[in-house]
Design a protein around this motif. Structure first.
Motif, mmCIF file in Angstrom:
data_model
loop_
_atom_site.group_PDB
_atom_site.id
_atom_site.type_symbol
_atom_site.label_atom_id
_atom_site.label_comp_id
_atom_site.label_asym_id
_atom_site.label_seq_id
_atom_site.Cartn_x
_atom_site.Cartn_y
_atom_site.Cartn_z
ATOM 1 N N ASP A 267 0.836 -1.200 0.000
ATOM 2 C CA ASP A 267 0.000 0.000 0.000
ATOM 3 C C ASP A 267 0.873 1.253 0.000
ATOM 4 O O ASP A 267 2.078 1.202 0.222
ATOM 5 C CB ASP A 267 -0.965 0.012 1.194
ATOM 6 N N GLY A 268 0.240 2.393 -0.256
ATOM 7 C CA GLY A 268 0.976 3.640 -0.393
ATOM 8 C C GLY A 268 1.729 4.042 0.856
ATOM 9 O O GLY A 268 2.860 4.519 0.783
ATOM 10 N N PHE A 269 1.117 3.837 2.005
ATOM 11 C CA PHE A 269 1.769 4.216 3.256
ATOM 12 C C PHE A 269 3.038 3.394 3.472
ATOM 13 O O PHE A 269 4.090 3.939 3.818
ATOM 14 C CB PHE A 269 0.814 4.013 4.429
ATOM 15 N N THR A 270 2.947 2.089 3.251
ATOM 16 C CA THR A 270 4.111 1.217 3.437
ATOM 17 C C THR A 270 5.207 1.541 2.434
ATOM 18 O O THR A 270 6.386 1.625 2.796
ATOM 19 C CB THR A 270 3.700 -0.251 3.303
ATOM 20 N N ALA A 271 4.820 1.724 1.172
ATOM 21 C CA ALA A 271 5.809 2.044 0.139
ATOM 22 C C ALA A 271 6.515 3.358 0.448
ATOM 23 O O ALA A 271 7.747 3.469 0.331
ATOM 24 C CB ALA A 271 5.131 2.126 -1.227
ATOM 25 N N GLY A 272 5.752 4.354 0.872
ATOM 26 C CA GLY A 272 6.345 5.644 1.208
ATOM 27 C C GLY A 272 7.272 5.567 2.402
ATOM 28 O O GLY A 272 8.343 6.187 2.417
ATOM 29 N N THR A 273 6.875 4.801 3.409
ATOM 30 C CA THR A 273 7.691 4.676 4.619
ATOM 31 C C THR A 273 8.998 3.939 4.326
ATOM 32 O O THR A 273 10.070 4.329 4.802
ATOM 33 C CB THR A 273 6.913 3.945 5.725
ATOM 34 N N ILE A 274 8.916 2.873 3.523
ATOM 35 C CA ILE A 274 10.127 2.132 3.151
ATOM 36 C C ILE A 274 11.059 3.024 2.337
ATOM 37 O O ILE A 274 12.275 3.085 2.582
ATOM 38 C CB ILE A 274 9.772 0.864 2.362
ATOM 39 N N LEU B 249 14.898 4.136 3.505
ATOM 40 C CA LEU B 249 16.103 3.816 2.748
ATOM 41 C C LEU B 249 16.823 5.088 2.298
ATOM 42 O O LEU B 249 18.054 5.176 2.380
ATOM 43 C CB LEU B 249 15.742 2.953 1.529
ATOM 44 N N TYR B 250 16.057 6.049 1.831
ATOM 45 C CA TYR B 250 16.641 7.309 1.347
ATOM 46 C C TYR B 250 17.341 8.055 2.484
ATOM 47 O O TYR B 250 18.496 8.469 2.355
ATOM 48 C CB TYR B 250 15.530 8.159 0.743
ATOM 49 N N THR B 251 16.663 8.194 3.611
ATOM 50 C CA THR B 251 17.232 8.947 4.726
ATOM 51 C C THR B 251 18.408 8.218 5.361
ATOM 52 O O THR B 251 19.382 8.852 5.791
ATOM 53 C CB THR B 251 16.149 9.204 5.793
ATOM 54 N N SER B 252 18.337 6.894 5.420
ATOM 55 C CA SER B 252 19.411 6.136 6.065
ATOM 56 C C SER B 252 20.751 6.336 5.359
ATOM 57 O O SER B 252 21.807 6.296 5.999
ATOM 58 C CB SER B 252 19.058 4.648 6.111
ATOM 59 N N ILE C 227 14.573 16.556 10.536
ATOM 60 C CA ILE C 227 13.604 17.550 10.084
ATOM 61 C C ILE C 227 13.317 17.369 8.586
ATOM 62 O O ILE C 227 12.165 17.448 8.145
ATOM 63 C CB ILE C 227 14.123 18.968 10.379
ATOM 64 N N ASN C 228 14.367 17.110 7.810
ATOM 65 C CA ASN C 228 14.169 16.843 6.383
ATOM 66 C C ASN C 228 13.313 15.604 6.169
ATOM 67 O O ASN C 228 12.506 15.545 5.234
ATOM 68 C CB ASN C 228 15.519 16.666 5.685
ATOM 69 N N LEU C 229 13.497 14.620 7.033
ATOM 70 C CA LEU C 229 12.704 13.393 6.927
ATOM 71 C C LEU C 229 11.216 13.706 7.061
ATOM 72 O O LEU C 229 10.392 13.196 6.298
ATOM 73 C CB LEU C 229 13.156 12.398 7.997
ATOM 74 N N VAL C 230 10.866 14.529 8.045
ATOM 75 C CA VAL C 230 9.454 14.888 8.245
ATOM 76 C C VAL C 230 8.909 15.592 7.012
ATOM 77 O O VAL C 230 7.801 15.285 6.539
ATOM 78 C CB VAL C 230 9.300 15.785 9.492
ATOM 79 N N LYS C 231 9.680 16.525 6.473
ATOM 80 C CA LYS C 231 9.217 17.246 5.288
ATOM 81 C C LYS C 231 9.139 16.326 4.071
ATOM 82 O O LYS C 231 8.224 16.450 3.249
ATOM 83 C CB LYS C 231 10.133 18.436 5.018
ATOM 84 N N ASN C 232 10.088 15.411 3.959
ATOM 85 C CA ASN C 232 10.089 14.482 2.829
ATOM 86 C C ASN C 232 8.957 13.465 2.899
ATOM 87 O O ASN C 232 8.645 12.815 1.898
ATOM 88 C CB ASN C 232 11.423 13.749 2.746
#
Length: 212
Positions: free
Chosen positions: A83-90, A94-97, A151-156
């Motif tokens: 689902d969209g929420f899971t895909a976005g969270t994953i 990965l991007y932020t890590s 903070i960038n993570l929250v905005k992203n």
């Protein structure tokens, strides 16, 4: 803007809750994954250094939306529906890590090399030395850049709007199209993002001063 809160308050709060949930999950796992790859980058084992460098370069240089769409569109075609929420969270994790890995690595390298040598001389393994001696000091060095990453993570997290993640930005888009009051809708959305990011920013400054 007040009318937007009055008429669509529950929808905005639902989106705010989804944004917070996504941000907390991604923050937790990106810090763990990022720290792990930061350690891999500084380990004497060449294979782990290569794996860490590949991971960081790949996810740092691919746009967040592309990573998210990969999990939202490609993965369901070959494996299981996401689902969209899971895909976005994953995707966000990965991007932020990858950025956190570089931040923590710089902190590790800022610690005097004699700390590691002293720990090893006292019988500690590399991993024990890193966990008990090096990382606690490294995190203190990188509090400010880590705070910026959070903070960038929250905005992203607004990337969820592109994959029907029902986050704050998604709800804002729906409300704007229904109310035809675009200006006030996005002003309300901006205020709610500030409700998340401003306390986090002030807390990170407080933590930086406390640990200085």
């Amino acid at each position: 803007m007040i009318s937007i809160f009055a008429n669509y308050g529950p929808d905005l709060l639902l989106g705010l809750g989804r944004t917070l949930l996504c941000s907390v999950i991604a923050l937790f796992f990106s810090l763990i994954i990022g720290s792990m790859f930061a350690i891999f980058e500084t380990t004497p084992i060449k294979f782990l250094r290569v794996i860490a460098r590949i991971y960081i370069e790949v996810f740092r240089n691919i746009p967040l939306l592309v990573i998210t769409m990969f999990f939202y569109v490609v993965i369901p075609l070959t494996f299981a529906k996401v689902d969209g929420f899971t895909a976005g969270t994953i995707g966000l994790t990965l991007y932020t890590s990858a950025f956190i890995a570089e931040t923590v690595r710089s902190g590790i390298q800022s610690v005097n090399s004699g700390q590691m040598e002293g720990a090893r001389a006292n019988g500690m393994t590399f991993w024990q030395s890193m966990r008990l001696i090096i990382l606690p000091q490294a995190y203190r060095y990188v509090i400010p850049p880590l705070g910026n990453q959070f903070i960038n993570l929250v905005k992203n997290s607004s990337v969820l709007a592109f994959v029907a993640g029902f986050d704050l930005m998604y709800q804002g888009n729906v409300i704007a199209s229904n109310s035809l009051d675009t200006i006030n809708t996005y002003m309300a959305v901006g205020v709610l993002y500030l409700v998340i990011t401003m306390p986090l920013s002030y807390y990170m400054r407080h933590l930086e001063k406390k640990l200085a």
